[in-house]
Design an enzyme around this catalytic site. Sequence first.
Site, PDB file in Angstrom:
ATOM      1  N   GLY A  57       0.842  -1.198   0.000  1.00  0.00           N
ATOM      2  CA  GLY A  57       0.000   0.000   0.000  1.00  0.00           C
ATOM      3  C   GLY A  57       0.868   1.236   0.000  1.00  0.00           C
ATOM      4  O   GLY A  57       2.064   1.152   0.294  1.00  0.00           O
ATOM      5  N   CYS A  84       5.408  -6.056   1.473  1.00  0.00           N
ATOM      6  CA  CYS A  84       5.754  -4.633   1.452  1.00  0.00           C
ATOM      7  C   CYS A  84       5.102  -3.880   2.616  1.00  0.00           C
ATOM      8  O   CYS A  84       5.459  -4.106   3.756  1.00  0.00           O
ATOM      9  CB  CYS A  84       5.396  -4.040   0.097  1.00  0.00           C
ATOM     10  SG  CYS A  84       6.230  -2.480  -0.191  1.00  0.00           S
ATOM     11  N   TYR A  85       4.115  -3.013   2.371  1.00  0.00           N
ATOM     12  CA  TYR A  85       3.458  -2.324   3.492  1.00  0.00           C
ATOM     13  C   TYR A  85       2.925  -3.348   4.496  1.00  0.00           C
ATOM     14  O   TYR A  85       3.039  -3.153   5.708  1.00  0.00           O
ATOM     15  CB  TYR A  85       2.309  -1.444   2.980  1.00  0.00           C
ATOM     16  CG  TYR A  85       1.531  -0.778   4.110  1.00  0.00           C
ATOM     17  CD1 TYR A  85       1.935   0.446   4.621  1.00  0.00           C
ATOM     18  CD2 TYR A  85       0.411  -1.389   4.670  1.00  0.00           C
ATOM     19  CE1 TYR A  85       1.249   1.045   5.678  1.00  0.00           C
ATOM     20  CE2 TYR A  85      -0.282  -0.805   5.719  1.00  0.00           C
ATOM     21  CZ  TYR A  85       0.138   0.413   6.216  1.00  0.00           C
ATOM     22  OH  TYR A  85      -0.534   0.992   7.253  1.00  0.00           O
ATOM     23  N   HIS A 174       7.732  -7.606  -3.959  1.00  0.00           N
ATOM     24  CA  HIS A 174       6.375  -7.964  -4.414  1.00  0.00           C
ATOM     25  C   HIS A 174       6.397  -9.289  -5.177  1.00  0.00           C
ATOM     26  O   HIS A 174       6.739  -9.315  -6.358  1.00  0.00           O
ATOM     27  CB  HIS A 174       5.819  -6.863  -5.325  1.00  0.00           C
ATOM     28  CG  HIS A 174       5.434  -5.632  -4.578  1.00  0.00           C
ATOM     29  ND1 HIS A 174       4.163  -5.420  -4.105  1.00  0.00           N
ATOM     30  CD2 HIS A 174       6.162  -4.567  -4.196  1.00  0.00           C
ATOM     31  CE1 HIS A 174       4.115  -4.270  -3.461  1.00  0.00           C
ATOM     32  NE2 HIS A 174       5.317  -3.732  -3.504  1.00  0.00           N
ATOM     33  N   GLU A 176       3.993 -10.899  -6.350  1.00  0.00           N
ATOM     34  CA  GLU A 176       2.896 -11.019  -7.315  1.00  0.00           C
ATOM     35  C   GLU A 176       3.214 -10.446  -8.693  1.00  0.00           C
ATOM     36  O   GLU A 176       2.499 -10.711  -9.642  1.00  0.00           O
ATOM     37  CB  GLU A 176       1.629 -10.354  -6.751  1.00  0.00           C
ATOM     38  CG  GLU A 176       1.648  -8.828  -6.640  1.00  0.00           C
ATOM     39  CD  GLU A 176       2.334  -8.292  -5.370  1.00  0.00           C
ATOM     40  OE1 GLU A 176       3.102  -9.059  -4.762  1.00  0.00           O
ATOM     41  OE2 GLU A 176       2.121  -7.123  -5.031  1.00  0.00           O
ATOM     42  N   ASP A 232     -20.350 -11.096 -20.467  1.00  0.00           N
ATOM     43  CA  ASP A 232     -20.676 -11.219 -19.048  1.00  0.00           C
ATOM     44  C   ASP A 232     -22.127 -11.612 -18.823  1.00  0.00           C
ATOM     45  O   ASP A 232     -22.421 -12.514 -18.034  1.00  0.00           O
ATOM     46  CB  ASP A 232     -20.363  -9.911 -18.309  1.00  0.00           C
ATOM     47  CG  ASP A 232     -18.928  -9.472 -18.530  1.00  0.00           C
ATOM     48  OD1 ASP A 232     -18.114 -10.326 -18.929  1.00  0.00           O
ATOM     49  OD2 ASP A 232     -18.626  -8.284 -18.327  1.00  0.00           O
ATOM     50  N   LYS A 372     -12.163 -11.120 -15.884  1.00  0.00           N
ATOM     51  CA  LYS A 372     -12.690 -11.303 -17.248  1.00  0.00           C
ATOM     52  C   LYS A 372     -12.227 -12.615 -17.892  1.00  0.00           C
ATOM     53  O   LYS A 372     -13.018 -13.335 -18.495  1.00  0.00           O
ATOM     54  CB  LYS A 372     -12.249 -10.125 -18.110  1.00  0.00           C
ATOM     55  CG  LYS A 372     -12.914 -10.063 -19.458  1.00  0.00           C
ATOM     56  CD  LYS A 372     -14.165  -9.240 -19.365  1.00  0.00           C
ATOM     57  CE  LYS A 372     -14.858  -9.058 -20.686  1.00  0.00           C
ATOM     58  NZ  LYS A 372     -16.085  -8.263 -20.506  1.00  0.00           N
TER      59      LYS A 372
END
Length: 516
Positions: A57, A84-85, A174, A176, A232, A372
């Site tokens: 963050g 991280c944060y 990070h 990710e 969708d 999606k």
Amino acid sequence: MATHNEKIIILDFGSQTTQLIARRIREQKVYSEIHPYTLDLDTLKAMQPSGIVLSGGPASVYDEDAPISDPGIFELGVPVLGICYGAQLMMQQLGGRVEKAEKREFGKAELNIEYTAGLFAGMETAPSHYQVWMSHGDRIEELPPGFSVTANSAHSPFAALRHEDKPFVAVQFHPEVAHTLIGNDVLRNFIFGLCDCHPIWTMHSFIDATVAEIKNRVGEGKVLCALSGGVDSSVTAALVHRAIGDQLTCIYVNNGLMRTGESESVLRFFRQKTDLQVIDIDATSYFLDELAGIKDPEKKRKRIGYGFIKIFEEEANKLGNVKFLAQGTLYPDVIESVVFRGKAPIKSHHNVGGLPERMQLELIEPLRELFKDEVRELGLELGMPEEAIFRQPFPGPGLGIRIMGEVTAERLNILRKSDVIVLEEMKTSGWYRKVWQSFAVLLPIQTVGVMGDGRTYEHVIAIRSVDSRDAMTADWSQLPYDLLGRISSRIINEVRGVNRVVYDISSKPPSTIEWE
Ligand code: XMP
């Protein structure tokens, strides 16, 4: 024992990459959900998470208004990974100290692993040079009791940490993002090693669980679904239909602003391949009348939106006794972004804005946990045809916002013919699926040309094609010149009333994808 309830809960502290954490975990076939960091402890406990991730963050933990999650998280007996944060918060809440770093660490860094179990199981110990991605201006200065270092980098002596007896781990980098080359290994070690999850979450298990949930919730009730022709709503309808069969009725309103063939193939699919009930309303003339003389884009949008709701409501009332509205809301639309310093409001999304409140319908949103591409995978798993699944997004107000100025039957006709050529050429060249959206726009001006021996004074068509991941930002697509050339000459030769074609080379921001 593997159970279908295994899930990792991610608490969001406002990082731009929080959604990626969820994605990366789901790619490992473990279910994960994002919640705001303010989630209360009892609710979190009731979710029975297999593990908890504290995201990154933009704040500093020592700020007065820093976002702080309930420290009771560390009493649940559940493994926690701080990123991280989230790592800094974990340190601070458990008795360590975080301070502003002299030098910000941003971008690629080399990770030197000191302890090769836990998060770094299967990796090499020091001196190792694993590429990771850092983005922080604070650093951990003092570890809480019970913690030790598991990796360092040039600017972060405490780049990764673990508690020696409890399942708490933290990384300053990070895992990710793609630039962290060992990112997936680190996350895998967390979810399978520390959290003891099993790779069992698949679209198939999602379908089973969702179908059971919808059945249970709806009981004997009636459900409506507004079918737009898009991916969708089509996938939503197919899924709800699998759960409750003909208790579901779909309403497809043709507002006369659709592309040639845009919805027909979906309707054909539902009519021929399923026994879904679809009420098909042709409201073309109603919408054209409503739009007559209207030039202002916002007024156009409002009239189209209002007209849709009015027709939908009339049809729903004819059916009577409807209790639920099924809607294809996706995950990025519902994630409650954290309200931090008043900047990021909670997003809300209503495809049929205001309708549920007006008609007092309860919402069924079976896709609200999916991204999606997961929706596309689900559609394929439900047996929907590829051409319906890999259709480019198309805006609710349709061609109405791709005709600058007044929408008339004649102008719609010119735009449709041009648009078909764009689509055909994009498809035959193999570019249709490579870009996010590609379409034609009719400009409100005429320009001079020459055809044969005569002067012409006709319309201009703009071609818009963009690359994007989520439509929040977009770049104009670098389409090959020969493809653009073919599109241009075909439109000018084949579409009466057009003598000039231009290509839009603006990015979003500051432009938008649609022209209105
Ligand atoms: P913009 O033009 O804002 O578009 O960059 C972002 C994405 O949203 C689509 N779009 C809409 N979709 N109703 C919709 O359902 C709308 O009013 C609408 N306006 C834009 C657009 O096609 C793009 O994918």
